[in-house]
Design a protein around this motif. Structure first.
Motif, PDB file in Angstrom:
ATOM      1  N   ALA A 299      23.922  17.238   5.528  1.00 47.66           N
ATOM      2  CA  ALA A 299      23.236  17.640   4.296  1.00 47.66           C
ATOM      3  C   ALA A 299      24.223  17.936   3.176  1.00 47.66           C
ATOM      4  CB  ALA A 299      22.375  18.885   4.562  1.00 47.66           C
ATOM      5  N   THR A 300      23.705  17.903   1.956  1.00 45.56           N
ATOM      6  CA  THR A 300      24.464  18.382   0.797  1.00 45.56           C
ATOM      7  C   THR A 300      24.242  19.882   0.665  1.00 45.56           C
ATOM      8  OG1 THR A 300      22.578  17.919  -0.640  1.00 45.56           O
ATOM      9  CG2 THR A 300      24.247  16.183  -0.438  1.00 45.56           C
ATOM     10  N   ASP A 301      24.819  20.486  -0.369  1.00 46.14           N
ATOM     11  CA  ASP A 301      24.683  21.931  -0.577  1.00 46.14           C
ATOM     12  C   ASP A 301      23.251  22.340  -0.896  1.00 46.14           C
ATOM     13  OD1 ASP A 301      27.217  23.158  -0.142  1.00 46.14           O
ATOM     14  OD2 ASP A 301      27.957  22.073  -1.888  1.00 46.14           O
ATOM     15  N   LEU A 302      22.392  21.368  -1.183  1.00 40.76           N
ATOM     16  CA  LEU A 302      20.975  21.670  -1.363  1.00 40.76           C
ATOM     17  C   LEU A 302      20.456  22.466  -0.178  1.00 40.76           C
ATOM     18  CD1 LEU A 302      18.190  21.021  -2.825  1.00 40.76           C
ATOM     19  CD2 LEU A 302      18.024  19.115  -1.232  1.00 40.76           C
ATOM     20  N   ALA A 303      20.993  22.152   1.016  1.00 40.01           N
ATOM     21  CA  ALA A 303      20.513  22.799   2.241  1.00 40.01           C
ATOM     22  C   ALA A 303      21.277  24.071   2.579  1.00 40.01           C
ATOM     23  CB  ALA A 303      20.611  21.826   3.417  1.00 40.01           C
ATOM     24  N   ALA A 304      22.373  24.352   1.849  1.00 40.25           N
ATOM     25  CA  ALA A 304      23.181  25.518   2.207  1.00 40.25           C
ATOM     26  C   ALA A 304      22.375  26.796   2.126  1.00 40.25           C
ATOM     27  CB  ALA A 304      24.402  25.614   1.293  1.00 40.25           C
ATOM     28  N   ARG A 305      21.464  26.884   1.151  1.00 37.08           N
ATOM     29  CA  ARG A 305      20.598  28.054   1.070  1.00 37.08           C
ATOM     30  C   ARG A 305      19.151  27.666   1.335  1.00 37.08           C
ATOM     31  NH1 ARG A 305      22.525  31.496  -4.189  1.00 37.08           N
ATOM     32  NH2 ARG A 305      24.450  30.382  -4.531  1.00 37.08           N
ATOM     33  N   GLY A 306      18.937  26.449   1.788  1.00 40.69           N
ATOM     34  CA  GLY A 306      17.568  25.985   1.989  1.00 40.69           C
ATOM     35  C   GLY A 306      17.170  25.845   3.439  1.00 40.69           C
ATOM     36  N   ILE A 307      18.144  25.922   4.349  1.00 37.38           N
ATOM     37  CA  ILE A 307      17.817  25.836   5.771  1.00 37.38           C
ATOM     38  C   ILE A 307      18.029  27.207   6.396  1.00 37.38           C
ATOM     39  CG2 ILE A 307      18.468  24.835   7.987  1.00 37.38           C
ATOM     40  CD1 ILE A 307      19.306  22.335   6.600  1.00 37.38           C
ATOM     41  N   ASP A 308      16.983  27.754   6.927  1.00 41.88           N
ATOM     42  CA  ASP A 308      17.090  29.037   7.623  1.00 41.88           C
ATOM     43  C   ASP A 308      16.473  28.862   8.997  1.00 41.88           C
ATOM     44  OD1 ASP A 308      17.574  31.614   8.255  1.00 41.88           O
ATOM     45  OD2 ASP A 308      16.054  32.489   6.949  1.00 41.88           O
TER      46      ASP A 308
END
Length: 439
Positions: A299-308
């Motif tokens: 993933a890109t950083d889009l998922a850094a705070r989007g995947i929990d």
């Protein structure tokens, strides 16, 4: 011992907390809940995974009147994934409530006409969404916020970085003046300050102190690539110890596509997540990841705070993020809820300054190398610098000769330097012996 009972939440919230085994508040919740429950505007700065989501959802859901069919709370999040996570958390908290608070999700990439129809049929008492879609609903007089009581801006620094702060500003301007406003952010950049001063009334700033920038249960490894192929290194890392769920972060959509294709060619089942995927496909992939249908995600950083997702045991940084702050968010995907986690960051020889910059944020690395498909302890990359600093004192004239000979690049210059150094040492030893005899 601290517990949630001290806050006197309604029974439906206590039952919901018990169902997810939340008994003891986190440090962030202990610090944030008192001012929020007191009705103050709050600026909350807390690390990723600190539990701040429940710190604002619990007081809001406790205060919303489910028999009053007006919009009473609005929450913005900078991405669809984050908004969906907030919606899921809120719906879980009201699962024992009767009648339940009406919660709606308003994000881009969904059926706008259907959303308008839902809102016009009955206003949501809590609406959670991305800034663009929320602003569109407000400006078209679909969503009525003139009597709203709570406004939450989650991940404000991410909204700023993604260019959404203008929309958030416009949403805030449509709110009534008597409003409890809460802004949550991992960092508080200077560019965010004008917005905070404009809309918040004597806010209480709550900074949750932390012993380390990343959780102490995360093993933070630094791996020198030494010019080796990144694809092969990532492939080998993903096969060490069989991670429960591994996230690989890359800086660009093109790199995500390239790395995903390589891993799939090796026979691995890999999910990819980046901004160019159609919204429907992204939502489906995120759901499949949460349902643990994939063991590997690129993933890109889009998922850094989007995947929990509970159980992320391994994070790999294919490259360091452009914004060093995102390093914390990437690594913070593992080591959640006190579970052990591993983060491995690949770095090339020309990235010493990037590593130093991240270390300057208070982050420590464990140097390791990849040998025969296994991670082994390696040397400190600063060992040569440290050895030079503690080495023998060389006469300035010798240093000058070194610089001169290196500049000339004449054949045999290294031999000349060694000879000159040895000659200088012999001369100094003679002088020392002579002075000893005289004394």
């Amino acid at each position: 011992m601290r517990d949630f009972k001290q806050y006197n939440f309604p029974d439906f919230l206590n039952k919901a907390l018990a169902a997810i085994h939340f008994t003891t508040p986190t440090d962030a919740q202990t610090a944030l809940l008192p001012p929020i429950l007191a009705g103050k505007d709050v600026i909350g700065q807390a690390e990723t995974g600190s539990g701040k989501t429940h710190a604002f959802l619990l007081p809001i859901l406790a205060a919303i009147d489910p028999t009053n069919y007006t919009t009473q709370a609005v929450i913005t999040a900078p991405s669809r994934e984050l908004a969906e996570q907030l919606r899921d958390a809120a719906e879980q908290l009201v699962s024992e409530q009767d009648p339940q608070v009406r919660i709606l999700l308003a994000v881009g990439g969904t059926d706008k006409e259907r959303l308008v129809e839902k809102i016009e049929h009955r206003q949501p008492q809590l609406i959670i969404g991305t800034p663009g879609r929320l602003l569109d609903m407000i400006q078209n007089h679909v969503l009525q916020v003139q009597n709203n009581r709570f406004f939450v801006v989650d991940e404000a620094d991410m909204s700023l970085d993604m260019g959404f702060l203008k929309d958030v500003d416009a949403i805030a301007s449509a709110m009534p003046p008597k409003l409890q406003m809460m802004v949550f952010s991992a960092t508080l950049p200077e560019r965010l300050q004008p917005f905070l001063r404009k809309y918040m009334h004597q806010p209480e700033t709550v900074t949750v102190s932390q012993k380390s920038v990343i959780a102490p249960n995360i093993k933070n490894i630094l791996l020198a690539t030494k010019g080796r192929d990144h694809n092969k290194i990532v492939f080998d890392l993903l096969h060490i110890g069989q991670p429960f769920l591994a996230l690989v972060f890359a800086n660009t959509k093109e790199r995500v596509d390239e790395l995903t294709a390589y891993l799939q060619k090796q026979g691995m089942k890999v999910a990819k997540i980046h901004g160019d995927l159609p919204p429907r496909e992204r939502r489906r992939t995120m759901k499949e990841v949460r349902d643990l249908q994939y063991q590997y995600v690129v993933a890109t950083d889009l998922a850094a705070r989007g995947i929990d997702v509970p159980g992320v045991s391994l994070v790999i940084n294919d490259d360091f993020p452009v914004d060093p702050e995102f390093f914390i968010h990437r690594v913070g995907r593992t080591g959640r809820n006190g579970l052990p986690g591993t983060a491995v960051s690949l770095y090339d020889p020309n990235q010493e300054h990037v590593v130093a910059q991240i270390e300057g944020m208070g982050i420590s690395f464990i140097p390791q190398d990849l040998v025969n498909g296994q991670l082994v302890d390696s040397y400190d990359r600063n060992r040569r610098r440290d050895r030079r600093a503690t080495g023998p004192d060389i006469d300035p004239s010798i240093k000058g000769l070194v610089a001169k000979e290196k500049k000339k690049r004449m054949p045999g210059y290294k031999k000349k330097i060694r000879t000159a150094i040895e000659k200088d040492r012999r001369r100094k030893r003679k002088i020392a012996r002579r002075e000893a005899r005289r004394s």
